[in-house]
Design an enzyme around this catalytic site. Structure first.
Site, PDB file in Angstrom:
ATOM      1  N   ASN A 123     -18.417  41.915  44.335  1.00  0.00           N
ATOM      2  CA  ASN A 123     -18.185  40.530  44.753  1.00  0.00           C
ATOM      3  C   ASN A 123     -18.322  40.459  46.269  1.00  0.00           C
ATOM      4  O   ASN A 123     -17.428  40.838  47.010  1.00  0.00           O
ATOM      5  CB  ASN A 123     -16.787  40.083  44.321  1.00  0.00           C
ATOM      6  CG  ASN A 123     -16.535  38.606  44.581  1.00  0.00           C
ATOM      7  OD1 ASN A 123     -17.327  37.944  45.242  1.00  0.00           O
ATOM      8  ND2 ASN A 123     -15.440  38.089  44.044  1.00  0.00           N
ATOM      9  N   ASN A 128     -17.797  31.703  45.971  1.00  0.00           N
ATOM     10  CA  ASN A 128     -18.518  31.145  44.824  1.00  0.00           C
ATOM     11  C   ASN A 128     -17.940  31.624  43.495  1.00  0.00           C
ATOM     12  O   ASN A 128     -18.573  31.456  42.448  1.00  0.00           O
ATOM     13  CB  ASN A 128     -20.016  31.488  44.897  1.00  0.00           C
ATOM     14  CG  ASN A 128     -20.279  32.996  44.942  1.00  0.00           C
ATOM     15  OD1 ASN A 128     -19.547  33.771  44.355  1.00  0.00           O
ATOM     16  ND2 ASN A 128     -21.334  33.395  45.644  1.00  0.00           N
ATOM     17  N   ASP A 129     -16.750  32.207  43.519  1.00  0.00           N
ATOM     18  CA  ASP A 129     -16.173  32.737  42.288  1.00  0.00           C
ATOM     19  C   ASP A 129     -15.969  31.656  41.238  1.00  0.00           C
ATOM     20  O   ASP A 129     -16.187  31.877  40.042  1.00  0.00           O
ATOM     21  CB  ASP A 129     -14.828  33.414  42.579  1.00  0.00           C
ATOM     22  CG  ASP A 129     -15.001  34.735  43.308  1.00  0.00           C
ATOM     23  OD1 ASP A 129     -16.153  35.156  43.509  1.00  0.00           O
ATOM     24  OD2 ASP A 129     -13.978  35.344  43.683  1.00  0.00           O
ATOM     25  N   GLY A 149     -16.502  37.728  38.931  1.00  0.00           N
ATOM     26  CA  GLY A 149     -16.778  37.299  40.297  1.00  0.00           C
ATOM     27  C   GLY A 149     -17.869  38.048  41.023  1.00  0.00           C
ATOM     28  O   GLY A 149     -18.155  37.750  42.191  1.00  0.00           O
ATOM     29  N   ASP A 151     -21.527  39.057  42.358  1.00  0.00           N
ATOM     30  CA  ASP A 151     -22.582  38.127  42.744  1.00  0.00           C
ATOM     31  C   ASP A 151     -23.720  38.872  43.452  1.00  0.00           C
ATOM     32  O   ASP A 151     -23.689  40.094  43.626  1.00  0.00           O
ATOM     33  CB  ASP A 151     -22.025  37.011  43.632  1.00  0.00           C
ATOM     34  CG  ASP A 151     -21.224  37.515  44.820  1.00  0.00           C
ATOM     35  OD1 ASP A 151     -21.545  38.612  45.331  1.00  0.00           O
ATOM     36  OD2 ASP A 151     -20.266  36.834  45.237  1.00  0.00           O
ATOM     37  N   ASP A 316     -36.345  40.135  27.138  1.00  0.00           N
ATOM     38  CA  ASP A 316     -35.219  40.330  26.231  1.00  0.00           C
ATOM     39  C   ASP A 316     -35.621  40.045  24.778  1.00  0.00           C
ATOM     40  O   ASP A 316     -36.521  39.243  24.509  1.00  0.00           O
ATOM     41  CB  ASP A 316     -34.077  39.397  26.654  1.00  0.00           C
ATOM     42  CG  ASP A 316     -32.852  39.538  25.799  1.00  0.00           C
ATOM     43  OD1 ASP A 316     -32.268  40.636  25.792  1.00  0.00           O
ATOM     44  OD2 ASP A 316     -32.473  38.556  25.131  1.00  0.00           O
ATOM     45  N   GLU A 345     -37.818  44.558  25.487  1.00  0.00           N
ATOM     46  CA  GLU A 345     -36.729  45.225  24.778  1.00  0.00           C
ATOM     47  C   GLU A 345     -37.092  45.321  23.296  1.00  0.00           C
ATOM     48  O   GLU A 345     -37.257  44.309  22.620  1.00  0.00           O
ATOM     49  CB  GLU A 345     -35.424  44.451  24.931  1.00  0.00           C
ATOM     50  CG  GLU A 345     -34.278  45.095  24.173  1.00  0.00           C
ATOM     51  CD  GLU A 345     -33.127  44.138  23.896  1.00  0.00           C
ATOM     52  OE1 GLU A 345     -31.999  44.625  23.686  1.00  0.00           O
ATOM     53  OE2 GLU A 345     -33.354  42.917  23.863  1.00  0.00           O
TER      54      GLU A 345
END
Length: 600
Positions: A123, A128-129, A149, A151, A316, A345
């Site tokens: 973090n 920006n949490d 949190g 980032d 993905d 994947e």
């Protein structure tokens, strides 16, 4: 007098486009209340409105634009008019391309990819949490399911650590806005296509990260999800047309059976459920047979390459996509960016099942997907068996040998991404029973075998746990948060065992980084005998010999059998210990150890 009221048009996507693209066509999605009756016009040199599509939902228009080679960058008005009403004018930008954005493009065998789940790594900006206008505002580091949190600034803050380790490329789990009410931290149910989640720092933080990586000669791989959007995506909540997503009379989950793609006896019903069923209740399955869906998804990916200069893509849930669309997607990406690389994947069992999805139509697939490489799950299962199984005719290290012996099924197996664990799997250190010798053997294989190696965050410091539930393998990197009791980004914060593991990874990763023979050298392997597997990587300049002893006892290896790989070399240097071996006619290999020798 024309009144400029652009706010009446809520969205135009892509957000902007570029002059001078190889493909002159772009399709704009326009969203706003009751647009269906508007007449659209564009008056700008070199930009032609080819067609206006009016879907069933009156809140959408799709505009087909053709941008001539001679078109100049600039801002031009798109006018929406209706008899008796004032015109709506939306100003759309055509940007100039920046050729410098793509100087590092293409992830290849010279790279070591480091996989990071951004919410759980570090973090760097606690401001920006919590973003109040998003659905999930709870922050709880004691929970496996809430946001913690982490980032993008936290990743930027630790690039020195990653560079020291020998990392050359970062793959981040999806970072697009995921405005779902629960478990939004993992990012795989995006609700925006052109916005980085503000809880990660937004688009500017993503640009800052990419620039910081490029300045160090490091690359960034963007994780893409073609198969599904989050159910809170605006196009899912307000469908442009009924067949935008796959709708079912009752919720229908995919059967997770990739075999229906290749099974000559598969029922159509099973195939439909596999491809069109939903991956999860929060993940709306997109209809890839709808050309507007295809354009919307593909253009967003091109936008991120051109806007930010991302260097590669990881795709993905590849097996759940419409393969005809994926072939079209691959063609459009590579026509625009010939150096762009991407891997899918393919969580499947069996080399044929995995190779089926790759480019080349080599095993009678009936479709050439254009997929350059895959996440090599077959290599993963094989190294697990090699380290934990008992040696036999088909077991233990023989499984590893047999898996690589099937590489003829791929157009280019070196483009496969090899790995020991990831965000969905139990941590490698736990898989090998927290055995330090087995751990080192796995790392040695990862960094010397063919393909592109990928390391999951924290593997290098012996992070552990089993993926039941998967949140247990997505724990925070100790030291990534202010006030953490220990900081394992530093040697002083790590235990002796953790430092030994870190130093081992660092030594081999940096050796690999500096020696092209482990990038592009040929691979020569010998049939394992008595639990010992030997292979070579070689080119005209160098030869590396790898000896994997899977036995619980030391062995003395007579190397006469390996003359083809030795090619007259009589001495070697142990890459990890720097020990010089003056005579390699017979080599003593400790128990449960993999030796990496540079032949001299």
């Amino acid at each position: 007098m024309v009144q400029l009221v652009a706010a009446q048009v809520e969205r135009v996507e892509p957000l902007h486009w570029w002059a001078g693209m190889s493909n002159p066509d772009v399709q704009l999605l326009v969203y706003g209340e009751q647009l269906a009756d508007k007449v659209v016009s564009i008056d700008y040199p070199g930009v032609q409105l080819i067609k206006t599509h009016r879907p069933e939902n009156p809140n959408y228009l799709f505009l087909d634009l053709r941008i001539a080679t001679a078109a100049k960058p600039g801002v031009f008005p798109i006018r929406f008019t209706e008899t008796g009403t004032e015109a709506i004018v939306y100003h759309y930008e055509l940007k100039a391309r920046d050729p410098e954005l793509h100087r590092l493009q293409g992830v290849n065998t010279s790279d070591l990819i480091y996989l990071i789940m951004p919410d759980r790594f570090a973090n760097g900006d606690d401001g920006n949490d919590i973003v109040p206008n998003l659905h999930e505002t709870a922050l709880n580091r004691d929970s496996l399911y809430y946001r913690h949190g982490g980032d993008l600034q936290g990743i930027i803050d630790h690039l020195d650590y990653l560079e020291e380790l020998g990392v050359t490329a970062l793959w981040l789990n999806p970072v697009l806005t995921n405005d779902q009410p629960t478990t939004s931290y993992h990012g795989y149910a995006n609700t925006e296509n052109y916005e980085i989640d503000p809880r990660f720092g937004g688009n500017e933080a993503y640009r800052k990260l990419i620039d910081a990586c490029h300045n160090r000669g490091m690359k960034v791989v963007k994780d893409l999800v073609h198969n599904h959007f989050g159910t809170n995506h605006y196009t899912v909540r307000d469908l442009p047309m009924p067949d935008w997503v796959h709708e079912w009379p009752a919720y229908t989950k995919t059967n997770y059976r990739e075999q229906v793609h290749m099974d000559p006896y598969a029922s159509k019903a099973d195939r439909v459920v596999m491809v069109d069923g939903w991956f999860d209740k929060q993940m709306a399955d997109m209809n890839h047979q709808n050309p507007f869906v295809r354009n919307y998804i593909t253009q967003s990916h091109i936008w991120w390459i051109e806007e930010m200069g991302v260097d590669g893509f990881r795709l993905d849930t590849y097996a759940y996509n419409d393969l005809d669309y994926m072939a079209e997607w691959a063609t459009k990406i590579t026509e625009e960016y010939p150096r762009m690389t991407f891997f899918g994947e393919t969580w499947v069992h069996g080399v044929p099942n995995q190779a089926f999805f790759t480019t080349g139509n080599r095993i009678n697939q009936g479709v050439d997907t254009g997929l350059q490489g895959v996440t090599d799950f077959q290599g993963l299962w094989a190294i697990y068996e090699a380290l934990n199984g008992k040696f036999g005719w088909m077991d233990g290290v023989v499984r590893l040998y047999n898996t690589l012996a099937n590489d003829f099924m791929y157009e280019d197996p070196s483009r496969n991404v090899v790995f020991l664990d990831n965000h969905d799997l139990s941590r490698f250190y736990s898989v090998v029973g927290e055995d330090d010798l087995k751990f080192r053997s796995g790392i040695a294989w990862l960094l010397t075998t063919r393909g592109i190696p990928q390391l999951y965050y924290g593997t290098e410091i012996l992070m552990k746990n089993y993926a039941n539930p998967d949140g247990l393998v997505r724990e925070d990197f100790p030291g990534g948060w202010k006030g953490d009791r220990v900081d394992k980004f530093t040697a002083s914060g790590r235990s002796a065992a953790e430092n030994e593991a870190f130093d081992y990874v660092k030594k081999l990763a940096n050796y690999r980084k500096q020696h092209a023979v482990l990038h592009t050298g040929k691979l020569l392997q010998f049939i394992p005998e008595n639990g010992v597997y030997v292979y070579f990587r070689y080119d005209e300049q160098a030869t590396v010999m790898v000896i994997m002893n899977s036995n619980a006892e030391a062995v003395t290896l007579d190397t006469e059998r390996f003359a083809e790989g030795l090619r007259g070399r009589r001495g070697a240097v142990n890459v990890v210990t720097d020990e010089v071996l003056t005579d390699i006619g017979r080599i003593a290999v400790p128990a449960t150890t993999t030796m990496v020798l540079e032949l001299r």
